[in-house]
Design an enzyme around this catalytic site. Structure first.
Site, PDB file in Angstrom:
ATOM      1  N   HIS A 274      -2.437   2.812   8.970  1.00  0.00           N
ATOM      2  CA  HIS A 274      -3.088   3.521   8.686  1.00  0.00           C
ATOM      3  C   HIS A 274      -3.111   4.167   6.938  1.00  0.00           C
ATOM      4  CE1 HIS A 274      -0.244   6.232   9.694  1.00  0.00           C
ATOM      5  NE2 HIS A 274      -0.739   7.417   9.053  1.00  0.00           N
ATOM      6  N   CYS A 275      -2.119   3.412   6.787  1.00  0.00           N
ATOM      7  CA  CYS A 275      -1.093   4.563   4.732  1.00  0.00           C
ATOM      8  C   CYS A 275      -1.002   2.836   3.970  1.00  0.00           C
ATOM      9  CB  CYS A 275      -0.229   5.158   5.243  1.00  0.00           C
ATOM     10  SG  CYS A 275      -0.542   6.841   5.987  1.00  0.00           S
ATOM     11  N   ILE A 276       0.066   2.325   4.327  1.00  0.00           N
ATOM     12  CA  ILE A 276       0.076   1.277   3.410  1.00  0.00           C
ATOM     13  C   ILE A 276      -0.125   0.492   2.644  1.00  0.00           C
ATOM     14  CG2 ILE A 276       2.061  -0.334   2.634  1.00  0.00           C
ATOM     15  CD1 ILE A 276       3.772   1.361   4.466  1.00  0.00           C
TER      16      ILE A 276
END
Length: 434
Positions: A274-276
């Site tokens: 969900h981030c990078i």
């Protein structure tokens, strides 16, 4: 009002609300309840709320026994009713921030959560956005929605941004020992948010205040863009090393012996989760508002996105060496989650590779003990049991996520293994590595 709220936060007599009970929100809610706060968790999913109120956790990092204990002491309860947040003194917004097909930020979840807060907003309340987003979301997006109530941020209620720092599956770093960054709309907002966050921390030095929400928002994007850029570097290096017949893994291990100026990153199938894969696009999108091109950031994203196709090409080359076509080949993929040790499949590059394999005519199966089924090309595909992996008759076994896979047993049977993540367990001669 600030003094009164500060006092309640210090004595832990305040009620904390958490909107979004996923991988970020649930650990936060549980942690606040465990240190003595009364916590109200809000989620739009009836299934999630019902499960939590019966003591069942849906998050890998939160054991169900922790939920059961908190339900028993009435320190925590979950709800789908926004009215149940009315008694909260502080509310965290912990909802997803994905992007659409055009890589444009999708703040629909943040908007819905903010409007939920607006329904119960009152004087003296503290609102903290934790969802990762582009700089100025707190002041230019969240604040106006809340001020539609007639209350003024920084005067009638308090507003701050403190980015989540959750690493699913990481048993070392958690809500209690991971340093926090927080920036409020005013110094008073910052201090109140800091005080609340400090109540969670094992060390009083773990909360760093910054001068504005924008600094905190940008800091979060820098953290993940730094990782994305370095992953792209080693992914491109891996491709060059393959062309030059140099072992990229040995290259990185050798470079990592330097005690300063170098931090090891490793190549793979491209970052998921969900981030990078998401955050750099938030920064690039916001930069365009200022007529600024984030060329390095967007190039890194392109390199990482292209790794899936590169891995497919390498698999095809390996099969060709055995006079086997990719079309019609039986390929067993090991791993479906976005990283080792979790059941989270958000932006899973492993699943994306399986989709590409299926599109190219391969017969795909997979094994992931934590992910019992996935959707592939509109159809459900069930995981085979781990005990069946060593007996596979696949033309190729592709290791897409690290794990305790029975690679030695496969080698003994002469099964071809393509290891995209250097998972170990086999001498180099018995497998093809990225």
């Amino acid at each position: 009002m600030s003094d009164s709220l500060a006092s309640r936060l210090t004595t832990r007599n305040a009620t904390v609300g958490v909107i979004g009970l996923g991988y970020v929100g649930l650990p936060l809610a549980v942690s606040f309840a465990e240190v003595g706060f009364l916590v109200r968790g809000f989620d739009v999913s009836e299934q999630v709320v019902t499960g939590l109120n019966s003591g069942a956790s849906h998050i890998d990092d939160i054991a169900s026994v922790r939920i059961t204990q908190l339900i028993g002491t009435k320190k925590f309860c979950a709800t789908t009713a926004s009215a149940d947040l009315a008694e909260c003194d502080a509310i965290f917004i912990c909802v997803p921030t994905p992007f659409d097909r055009a890589k444009t930020p999708d703040l629909s979840y943040v908007e819905a959560a903010t409007r939920t807060v607006a329904k119960v907003l009152r004087r003296g309340m503290l609102v903290i956005l934790q969802s990762t987003t582009y700089p100025r979301t707190t002041t230019e997006f969240v604040r106006p929605i809340l001020e539609e109530t007639g209350l003024r941020a920084g005067v009638d209620f308090h507003l701050a941004f403190s980015p989540e720092r959750v690493d699913p599956g990481n048993s070392k770093w958690n809500v209690r020992n991971t340093p926090k960054v927080v920036g409020g709309l005013t110094p008073a907002c910052t201090e109140l948010a800091k005080g609340l966050l400090l109540s969670l921390m094992d060390d009083p030095n773990l909360v760093r205040t910054v001068e504005s929400p924008e600094v905190a928002e940008m800091a979060k994007l820098l953290e993940n863009t730094y990782r994305a850029g370095n992953i792209a570097l080693v992914n491109e290096l891996a491709q060059l090393c393959h062309e030059m017949n140099i072992d990229v893994w040995n290259v990185i291990d050798a470079a990592a012996t330097k005690p300063f100026g170098f931090h090891a990153f490793y190549p793979g199938i491209g970052p998921g989760g969900h981030c990078i894969p998401v955050d750099p696009f938030y920064l690039a999108w916001k930069a365009r508002e200022y007529n600024f091109e984030t060329r390095f950031i967007e190039l890194a994203a392109e390199i990482n996105d292209a790794m899936a196709n590169y891995v497919i090409m390498r698999m095809q080359d390996v099969l060709n060496e055995r006079s086997t076509s990719l079309r019609g080949a039986k390929i067993l993929c090991l791993g479906a989650a976005f990283k080792r040790g979790v059941s989270d499949t958000r932006n899973s590059r492993a699943i994306h590779i399986m989709e590409l394999l299926k599109q190219r005519g391969a017969v795909v199966s997979y094994c992931d003990p934590l992910v019992p089924s996935i959707r592939l090309g509109g159809e459900q595909l069930d995981s085979i049991g781990l005990n069946h992996v060593s007996a596979t008759d696949a033309d190729l076994v592709a290791v897409l996520v690290g794990g305790g896979w029975p690679l030695i047993e496969l080698a003994k049977r002469g099964i071809l293994v393509f290891d995209a993540v250097n998972s170990g367990g086999l001498p180099q001669g018995n497998r093809e590595r990225l």
